[in-house]
Write an enzyme that holds these catalytic residues in place. Sequence first.
Site: not given
Length: 457
Positions: A155, A282
């Site tokens: 999960h 970035k």
Amino acid sequence: MKLWGGRFTKETNELVHNFNASLSFDQKFYRQDIEGSIAHVTMLAAVHILTDEERDTIIEGLKGIQTDIENGTLEFTEEHEDIHSFVEAHLIERIGDTGKKLHTGRSRNDQVALDMKLYTRDEVTAVNQLLKELLNELHTIMKENIETYMPGFTHLQKAQPVTLAHHIGAYFEMFKRDRGRLHDIYERLNYSPLGAGALAGTTYPLDREQTASLLGFYGPTFNSMDSVSDRDYLIEFLSALSTIMMHLSRFCEEIIVWNTNEYRFVEIDDSYSTGSSIMPQKKNPDIAELIRGKTGRVYGALISILTTMKGLPLAYNKDMQEDKEFTFDAIDTVKGCVSLFTGMIKTMKFRKDVMETSAKNGFTNATDAADYLVNHGVPFRDAHGIVGQLVLFCIDKNIALDDMSLEEFQAISPVFQEDIYEAISMKTCVDKRMTIGAPGPEAMQKVIELNEKYLNE
Ligand code: ARG
């Protein structure tokens, strides 16, 4: 030039010609078309339909066409309908009337079925080879990381500790199965449709075994109608390619997550990252994202051909010309993606320390703490409850299980002794998982040896 003008009294409408034509894309298999024609005339001479001189003249003409295509002196011009017409027209232009004998006992229907199969066969082998290179890379990472601990997830929640070798090993299995699928496809497709004619064979005494063997097929196909209308091998190949992309996409998804600031499990190399035009900080995982994105495109090719084929009566129908563009695109896409992916992980840095810390901080050893209690006589359900309390305590104090003092352990259950630390260390948690397929080093070592053998086969 048209191959079929005789029965017509009017010129084809130009839009019709363009709509009908496939040369712009089936030129991709000019080599296979010529190879098939050479096998065909070789056989025609062997069964005395052509003389040896005619055969030699035709073969020489065909080879000249191939050379000129490859050195750029012969261009694919759009007055030709498809690659078959193109080659035949140029052959006749070059060698005259003998060239008109090439198509004896053949139809474009078995010809295109042959070309597409030959093309696909080469590509099945090429993709298989690229996957092998990827597996070699995964194998190297596995060998180096048998003791690199990391959290295993369910999960997307930390579950139990595994190792990087084990996690990568999961993908090794996937790509190994992909190669198995490619192998099966090859075995099933490798029968020659040449000689099936338009749909009902021919009245010439063709030797289909001979052409099959000249072209490296196991033998001829057994039903001429099926031969010209079978595209199962493309569907199977596109299905295998889709599965490869699905595997790559899952792997990319993990790498994208692992490469985030939050995870920092890996760092994609500068040479495989891109920047932002506005945000100077970035460094984006564009390659992984693009591979994930291109998966949809390959699935599209599979759905497209499945849909094209679903309503077709036997035998050849022009609809089948639509088998090519998406297939070519899918093949090129997958080859590009596998190569780029291999390059990306080869240069990617795994932050082993971050992975191990993450495994510790996520209570991945909670099951092992419960097992410790069970080994000291506590029923599992009670042990589960006790460890639940430990976890609550740790969350509250923002520490890992390993950071608790023995007094704190014993305050929750007096069963805990000094050896609890050893029992819940990452090393112990992983070492004890030694059944085959588990992350323990012994089990892992065995699998790695088997993989090594497989790669050397
Ligand atoms: N370009 C055609 C194709 O790709 C070749 C076969 C043409 N056959 C025909 N009967 N029109 O399918």
